[in-house]
Design a protein around this motif. Structure first.
Motif, short mmCIF file in Angstrom:
data_model
loop_
_atom_site.label_atom_id
_atom_site.label_comp_id
_atom_site.label_asym_id
_atom_site.label_seq_id
_atom_site.Cartn_x
_atom_site.Cartn_y
_atom_site.Cartn_z
N LEU A 6 41.95 -46.45 -30.29
CA LEU A 6 40.55 -46.10 -30.06
C LEU A 6 39.86 -47.31 -29.45
O LEU A 6 39.62 -48.31 -30.11
CB LEU A 6 39.86 -45.71 -31.37
N ALA A 7 39.53 -47.23 -28.16
CA ALA A 7 38.88 -48.34 -27.48
C ALA A 7 37.39 -48.38 -27.80
O ALA A 7 36.80 -49.44 -27.96
CB ALA A 7 39.10 -48.25 -25.98
N TYR A 8 36.78 -47.23 -27.84
CA TYR A 8 35.35 -47.14 -28.13
C TYR A 8 35.18 -46.25 -29.35
O TYR A 8 35.59 -45.10 -29.36
CB TYR A 8 34.59 -46.54 -26.95
N LYS A 9 34.57 -46.79 -30.37
CA LYS A 9 34.43 -46.04 -31.61
C LYS A 9 33.15 -45.20 -31.56
O LYS A 9 32.06 -45.74 -31.44
CB LYS A 9 34.45 -46.98 -32.79
N LYS A 10 33.33 -43.91 -31.62
CA LYS A 10 32.20 -42.97 -31.66
C LYS A 10 32.45 -42.03 -32.82
O LYS A 10 33.58 -41.79 -33.22
CB LYS A 10 32.12 -42.17 -30.36
N PHE A 11 31.40 -41.50 -33.36
CA PHE A 11 31.50 -40.59 -34.47
C PHE A 11 30.92 -39.24 -34.09
O PHE A 11 29.89 -39.18 -33.42
CB PHE A 11 30.80 -41.15 -35.71
N TYR A 12 31.61 -38.19 -34.47
CA TYR A 12 31.18 -36.84 -34.14
C TYR A 12 31.23 -35.99 -35.40
O TYR A 12 32.05 -36.22 -36.27
CB TYR A 12 32.12 -36.21 -33.10
N ILE A 13 30.38 -35.01 -35.43
CA ILE A 13 30.45 -34.01 -36.48
C ILE A 13 31.07 -32.78 -35.84
O ILE A 13 30.56 -32.26 -34.85
CB ILE A 13 29.06 -33.68 -37.06
N ILE A 14 32.18 -32.35 -36.40
CA ILE A 14 32.88 -31.20 -35.86
C ILE A 14 32.75 -30.05 -36.84
O ILE A 14 33.11 -30.19 -38.01
CB ILE A 14 34.37 -31.53 -35.62
N LYS A 15 32.22 -28.97 -36.35
CA LYS A 15 32.10 -27.77 -37.18
C LYS A 15 33.17 -26.80 -36.70
O LYS A 15 33.04 -26.20 -35.63
CB LYS A 15 30.72 -27.17 -37.05
N PRO A 16 34.24 -26.64 -37.46
CA PRO A 16 35.34 -25.79 -37.00
C PRO A 16 34.92 -24.32 -36.93
O PRO A 16 34.07 -23.87 -37.69
CB PRO A 16 36.43 -25.99 -38.04
N ALA A 17 35.54 -23.60 -36.00
CA ALA A 17 35.31 -22.17 -35.89
C ALA A 17 35.95 -21.47 -37.07
O ALA A 17 36.97 -21.90 -37.59
CB ALA A 17 35.88 -21.66 -34.58
N GLU A 18 35.34 -20.35 -37.47
CA GLU A 18 35.89 -19.58 -38.58
C GLU A 18 37.14 -18.85 -38.12
O GLU A 18 37.21 -18.34 -37.00
CB GLU A 18 34.85 -18.57 -39.06
N GLY A 19 38.13 -18.79 -38.96
CA GLY A 19 39.36 -18.08 -38.64
C GLY A 19 40.21 -17.91 -39.89
O GLY A 19 39.97 -18.54 -40.91
N THR A 20 41.20 -17.03 -39.80
CA THR A 20 42.11 -16.80 -40.91
C THR A 20 43.52 -17.19 -40.49
O THR A 20 44.06 -16.64 -39.52
CB THR A 20 42.08 -15.32 -41.33
N ASN A 21 44.09 -18.13 -41.19
CA ASN A 21 45.44 -18.59 -40.91
C ASN A 21 46.43 -17.67 -41.64
O ASN A 21 46.35 -17.51 -42.85
CB ASN A 21 45.61 -20.04 -41.38
N GLN A 22 47.38 -17.09 -40.89
CA GLN A 22 48.37 -16.22 -41.51
C GLN A 22 49.57 -16.97 -42.10
O GLN A 22 50.40 -16.38 -42.78
CB GLN A 22 48.87 -15.18 -40.50
N ILE A 23 49.66 -18.26 -41.83
CA ILE A 23 50.73 -19.07 -42.41
C ILE A 23 50.33 -19.38 -43.86
O ILE A 23 49.27 -19.95 -44.11
CB ILE A 23 50.96 -20.38 -41.63
N LYS A 24 51.17 -18.99 -44.81
CA LYS A 24 50.82 -19.06 -46.23
C LYS A 24 50.58 -20.48 -46.73
O LYS A 24 49.68 -20.72 -47.51
CB LYS A 24 51.94 -18.40 -47.04
N ASN A 25 51.38 -21.44 -46.30
CA ASN A 25 51.29 -22.80 -46.82
C ASN A 25 51.36 -23.78 -45.65
O ASN A 25 52.39 -24.39 -45.40
CB ASN A 25 52.43 -23.04 -47.82
N PRO A 26 50.25 -23.96 -44.93
CA PRO A 26 50.30 -24.74 -43.68
C PRO A 26 50.53 -26.23 -43.85
O PRO A 26 50.90 -26.90 -42.90
CB PRO A 26 48.93 -24.48 -43.05
N ILE A 27 50.33 -26.76 -45.06
CA ILE A 27 50.56 -28.20 -45.28
C ILE A 27 51.69 -28.46 -46.26
O ILE A 27 51.85 -29.56 -46.75
CB ILE A 27 49.26 -28.92 -45.71
N PHE A 28 52.49 -27.42 -46.56
CA PHE A 28 53.73 -27.55 -47.31
C PHE A 28 53.55 -28.16 -48.70
O PHE A 28 54.38 -28.93 -49.17
CB PHE A 28 54.76 -28.33 -46.49
#
Length: 166
Positions: A6-28
């Motif tokens: 990261l050459a330039y440090k910037k901060f952002y607020i990210i508001k994720p879009a709503e959705g439904t993940n069909q993968i039962k355990n995405p982070i194992f």
């Protein structure tokens, strides 16, 4: 390739879009870990590991075999005619090795694929398609092409959602 910086440090607020993940355990995470995933290729195995995770305490480790395409697949996904679906995930593989991500139907017919080359660092990959049928038997997969290496690759943050982008 050198590590991302990261050459330039910037901060952002990210508001994720709503959705439904069909993968039962995405982070194992326990107790299921990677139990719904299937290894493909002679000698290929899947396990969870806490050594290379990107999210949570675990990720999936795919132990590859030399000279064969080494894959992990997940099935039982539902699609609706006319809707867009995106399969996305983070993957960490040996730099320079070639992979592909795939979405296929119950008969193993490819509906969408994308090829990519591992960087040696975590990278986000996604593939999108528009369904032409109603089905609850679609599958997704991550495959390392055949090579002489037996280096494992790691997968985390897996999603299959009804959307045109991850």
């Amino acid at each position: 390739m050198t590590a991302p910086v990261l050459a330039y440090k910037k901060f952002y607020i990210i508001k994720p879009a709503e959705g439904t993940n069909q993968i039962k355990n995405p982070i194992f995470s326990p107790p299921d870990h990677a139990e719904d995933w299937t290894a493909s290729g002679a000698g290929v195995t899947i396990e969870e590991t806490g050594d290379e995770q990107r999210f949570g305490a675990y990720c999936m480790q795919v132990n590859t075999a030399t000279g064969v395409a080494s894959a992990a697949t997940y099935g039982g996904l539902t699609v609706t005619n006319g809707d867009d679906y995106t399969f996305s995930f983070y993957v960490k593989g040996t730099s320079g090795q070639t992979f592909y991500a795939i979405i296929h139907d119950a008969s193993w017919v490819a509906k969408a694929t994308t090829n990519f080359t591992a960087t040696g660092y975590w990278q986000r990959v996604e593939v999108t398609f528009t369904s032409a049928e109603n089905s609850s038997a679609y599958k997704v997969g991550i495959t390392r092409n055949a090579t002489t290496s037996t280096d494992p690759f790691y997968v985390d943050g897996v999603q299959f959602e009804q959307a045109s982008a991850a």
